[in-house]
Scaffold this motif. Structure first.
Motif, PDB file in Angstrom:
ATOM      1  N   UNK A  32      45.676  41.946  28.762  1.00 11.44           N
ATOM      2  CA  UNK A  32      45.797  43.551  29.458  1.00 11.44           C
ATOM      3  C   UNK A  32      47.164  44.629  28.722  1.00 11.44           C
ATOM      4  N   UNK A  33      47.011  44.247  27.634  1.00  9.83           N
ATOM      5  CA  UNK A  33      48.043  45.114  27.009  1.00  9.83           C
ATOM      6  C   UNK A  33      47.177  45.891  26.579  1.00  9.83           C
ATOM      7  N   UNK A  34      45.647  45.521  26.404  1.00  7.61           N
ATOM      8  CA  UNK A  34      44.975  45.960  25.317  1.00  7.61           C
ATOM      9  C   UNK A  34      43.792  46.446  26.234  1.00  7.61           C
ATOM     10  N   UNK A  35      44.102  46.905  27.393  1.00 11.41           N
ATOM     11  CA  UNK A  35      42.657  47.165  28.001  1.00 11.41           C
ATOM     12  C   UNK A  35      42.162  46.354  28.177  1.00 11.41           C
ATOM     13  N   UNK A  36      41.356  45.061  27.559  1.00 10.90           N
ATOM     14  CA  UNK A  36      40.480  44.194  27.861  1.00 10.90           C
ATOM     15  C   UNK A  36      39.611  43.767  29.066  1.00 10.90           C
ATOM     16  N   UNK A  37      39.221  43.619  29.629  1.00 12.25           N
ATOM     17  CA  UNK A  37      38.818  42.925  31.153  1.00 12.25           C
ATOM     18  C   UNK A  37      38.213  41.716  30.240  1.00 12.25           C
ATOM     19  N   UNK A  38      38.190  40.837  31.182  1.00 12.97           N
ATOM     20  CA  UNK A  38      38.121  39.130  30.742  1.00 12.97           C
ATOM     21  C   UNK A  38      36.460  38.817  31.057  1.00 12.97           C
ATOM     22  N   UNK A  39      36.160  37.920  30.095  1.00 16.49           N
ATOM     23  CA  UNK A  39      34.447  37.909  30.506  1.00 16.49           C
ATOM     24  C   UNK A  39      34.546  37.356  31.698  1.00 16.49           C
ATOM     25  N   UNK A  40      35.114  36.934  32.357  1.00 16.08           N
ATOM     26  CA  UNK A  40      34.630  36.017  33.787  1.00 16.08           C
ATOM     27  C   UNK A  40      35.019  36.610  35.014  1.00 16.08           C
ATOM     28  N   UNK A  41      34.603  36.318  35.544  1.00 19.18           N
ATOM     29  CA  UNK A  41      34.720  37.378  37.226  1.00 19.18           C
ATOM     30  C   UNK A  41      36.045  36.853  37.704  1.00 19.18           C
ATOM     31  N   UNK A  42      36.544  38.363  38.027  1.00 16.36           N
ATOM     32  CA  UNK A  42      38.100  38.563  38.770  1.00 16.36           C
ATOM     33  C   UNK A  42      37.951  39.201  38.792  1.00 16.36           C
ATOM     34  N   UNK A  43      39.039  39.169  40.145  1.00 19.69           N
ATOM     35  CA  UNK A  43      39.344  40.904  41.500  1.00 19.69           C
ATOM     36  C   UNK A  43      40.632  40.044  42.369  1.00 19.69           C
ATOM     37  N   UNK A  44      41.507  41.348  42.259  1.00 22.54           N
ATOM     38  CA  UNK A  44      42.648  41.566  42.401  1.00 22.54           C
ATOM     39  C   UNK A  44      42.782  42.324  44.343  1.00 22.54           C
ATOM     40  N   UNK A  45      42.455  42.155  45.594  1.00 23.46           N
ATOM     41  CA  UNK A  45      42.862  42.479  46.277  1.00 23.46           C
ATOM     42  C   UNK A  45      44.166  42.494  47.427  1.00 23.46           C
ATOM     43  N   UNK A  46      45.086  43.423  47.772  1.00 17.84           N
ATOM     44  CA  UNK A  46      46.831  43.581  47.853  1.00 17.84           C
ATOM     45  C   UNK A  46      46.924  41.959  47.207  1.00 17.84           C
ATOM     46  N   UNK A  47      47.566  41.106  48.213  1.00 21.40           N
ATOM     47  CA  UNK A  47      48.616  39.604  47.112  1.00 21.40           C
ATOM     48  C   UNK A  47      47.174  38.959  46.973  1.00 21.40           C
ATOM     49  N   UNK A  48      46.165  39.144  47.082  1.00 23.96           N
ATOM     50  CA  UNK A  48      45.078  38.048  46.366  1.00 23.96           C
ATOM     51  C   UNK A  48      44.058  37.981  45.237  1.00 23.96           C
ATOM     52  N   UNK A  49      44.591  36.932  44.338  1.00 26.38           N
ATOM     53  CA  UNK A  49      44.027  37.058  43.060  1.00 26.38           C
ATOM     54  C   UNK A  49      43.104  35.938  42.366  1.00 26.38           C
ATOM     55  N   UNK A 143      35.090  35.750  49.304  1.00 21.16           N
ATOM     56  CA  UNK A 143      35.655  35.297  49.424  1.00 21.16           C
ATOM     57  C   UNK A 143      36.791  35.672  51.037  1.00 21.16           C
ATOM     58  N   UNK A 144      36.851  34.558  51.727  1.00 22.75           N
ATOM     59  CA  UNK A 144      37.090  35.151  53.102  1.00 22.75           C
ATOM     60  C   UNK A 144      38.459  34.495  53.665  1.00 22.75           C
ATOM     61  N   UNK A 145      39.830  35.380  53.128  1.00 18.36           N
ATOM     62  CA  UNK A 145      41.395  34.355  53.821  1.00 18.36           C
ATOM     63  C   UNK A 145      41.552  34.748  54.930  1.00 18.36           C
ATOM     64  N   UNK A 146      42.546  34.361  55.509  1.00 15.90           N
ATOM     65  CA  UNK A 146      43.014  34.405  56.574  1.00 15.90           C
ATOM     66  C   UNK A 146      44.162  35.907  57.077  1.00 15.90           C
ATOM     67  N   UNK A 147      44.475  36.461  55.527  1.00 15.79           N
ATOM     68  CA  UNK A 147      45.509  37.728  56.208  1.00 15.79           C
ATOM     69  C   UNK A 147      44.396  38.684  55.403  1.00 15.79           C
ATOM     70  N   UNK A 148      44.104  38.739  54.031  1.00 15.08           N
ATOM     71  CA  UNK A 148      43.196  39.541  53.095  1.00 15.08           C
ATOM     72  C   UNK A 148      42.529  39.996  53.857  1.00 15.08           C
ATOM     73  N   UNK A 149      41.816  39.243  54.375  1.00 16.02           N
ATOM     74  CA  UNK A 149      40.149  39.333  54.359  1.00 16.02           C
ATOM     75  C   UNK A 149      39.140  38.841  53.686  1.00 16.02           C
ATOM     76  N   UNK A 150      38.144  40.011  53.821  1.00 13.39           N
ATOM     77  CA  UNK A 150      37.044  39.735  52.685  1.00 13.39           C
ATOM     78  C   UNK A 150      37.733  40.096  51.315  1.00 13.39           C
ATOM     79  N   UNK A 151      37.311  39.120  50.398  1.00 11.21           N
ATOM     80  CA  UNK A 151      37.839  39.471  48.883  1.00 11.21           C
ATOM     81  C   UNK A 151      36.314  39.031  47.628  1.00 11.21           C
TER      82      UNK A 151
END
Length: 212
Positions: A32-49, A143-151
Motif C-alpha cells: 500500500x505504501x509503494x502503491x503496488x496492487x496485489x496479484x490476487x483479486x481484492x476490492x472494497x465497497x463501503x465497509x466490506x473488503x 458477493x451479495x451482502x445483507x447491507x452493502x449489497x453487491x461486491x
C-alpha cells in the motif's frame, strides 16, 4: 570557489542523500505504501473488503467435480452482515454457501473477518464446477451482502495444486481401481472359497483314526 563553500555544498548534498535514504527505509516494502496492487483479486465497497478471491477447481484439468470460491472477507463496519449469495455472471453455476459451524448463514462479524475455503472454515461450493470455470481464466464473482449489497471483482481460476491445495474442493475424484482388482477382500484360510492348501502335518482326523 573557496574551500569553505565547497565544504558547505558537499555537506548539503550529503544531507539530501541521507534524508532520501531514510525516507525510502521508512516506506518499507508495504504494497500500500509503494502503491503496488496485489496479484490476487481484492476490492472494497463501503465497509466490506474481499481479498485473495480465487475460483479453485479440481487438480486435474479434465476431472469432474465441484469447484470452490475462496478468499477472506473483512467487515470494517460496526454491525454484522451476512453473505447472502455468490454468483458467477455468464456461467450456468450454482454456488452453495455453508457456515463454518451449524446450518445458518455465513455471518461476517462487525470489525471482523471470515475465511472462505479450507478445513474448519466457511465454504462456497460451485456444484457443477467442471462446467462453470476453466483454469487460467479470469471470472467475475459477485458477493451479495445483507447491507452493502453487491461486491464484484475479477478472480483468477486456478487448480487445487500448490498453495491452493489446502483451500480447494474437498470432494476430489477417486482414482479408478486397476483392471483385474477383486471387488471383495480375499478369503481367509479355511473359509469357503479359499484356495489355500492346508499346512502339512495331517488333518485332525488322522490323530483320532491312527492305530496303536
Amino acid at each position: 570557489m573557496s574551500r569553505s563553500l565547497r565544504r558547505g555544498a558537499l555537506a548539503a548534498s550529503a544531507l539530501v542523500i541521507s534524508l532520501a535514504t531514510l525516507t525510502a527505509c521508512g516506506a518499507g516494502n508495504n504494497a500500500q505504501t509503494l502503491g503496488v496492487e496485489p496479484d490476487s483479486a481484492a476490492v472494497t465497497v463501503d465497509t466490506i473488503s474481499v481479498q485473495n478471491a480465487t475460483v479453485v477447481t479440481q487438480p486435474e484439468a479434465d476431472a469432474e467435480g465441484p469447484a470452490v470460491v475462496t478468499g477472506t472477507i473483512f467487515n470494517n463496519g460496526r454491525s454484522a452482515q451476512t453473505l447472502d449469495t455468490i454468483k458467477l455472471p455468464g456461467r450456468n453455476a450454482t454456488v452453495k454457501l455453508s457456515a463454518a459451524k451449524g446450518s445458518g448463514p455465513i455471518t461476517v462479524p462487525a470489525l471482523g473477518s471470515v475465511q472462505l475455503g479450507g478445513e474448519g472454515n466457511a465454504s462456497a461450493v460451485i456444484e457443477n464446477g467442471h462446467e462453470a470455470a476453466r483454469n487460467g481464466d479470469v471470472q467475475e464473482v459477485v458477493f451479495t451482502f445483507s447491507e452493502t449489497g453487491d461486491v464484484s471483482l475479477q478472480a483468477f481460476v486456478s487448480p487445487a495444486a500448490s498453495y491452493f491445495k489446502v483451500v480447494g474442493p474437498s470432494m476430489l475424484p477417486m482414482p479408478a481401481a486397476p483392471a483385474g482388482t477383486p471387488s471383495g477382500s480375499p478369503s481367509e484360510p479355511g473359509e469357503p472359497g479359499s484356495t489355500e492348501t492346508p499346512a502339512e502335518g495331517g488333518t485332525p482326523s488322522e490323530s483320532s483314526s491312527s492305530s496303536h
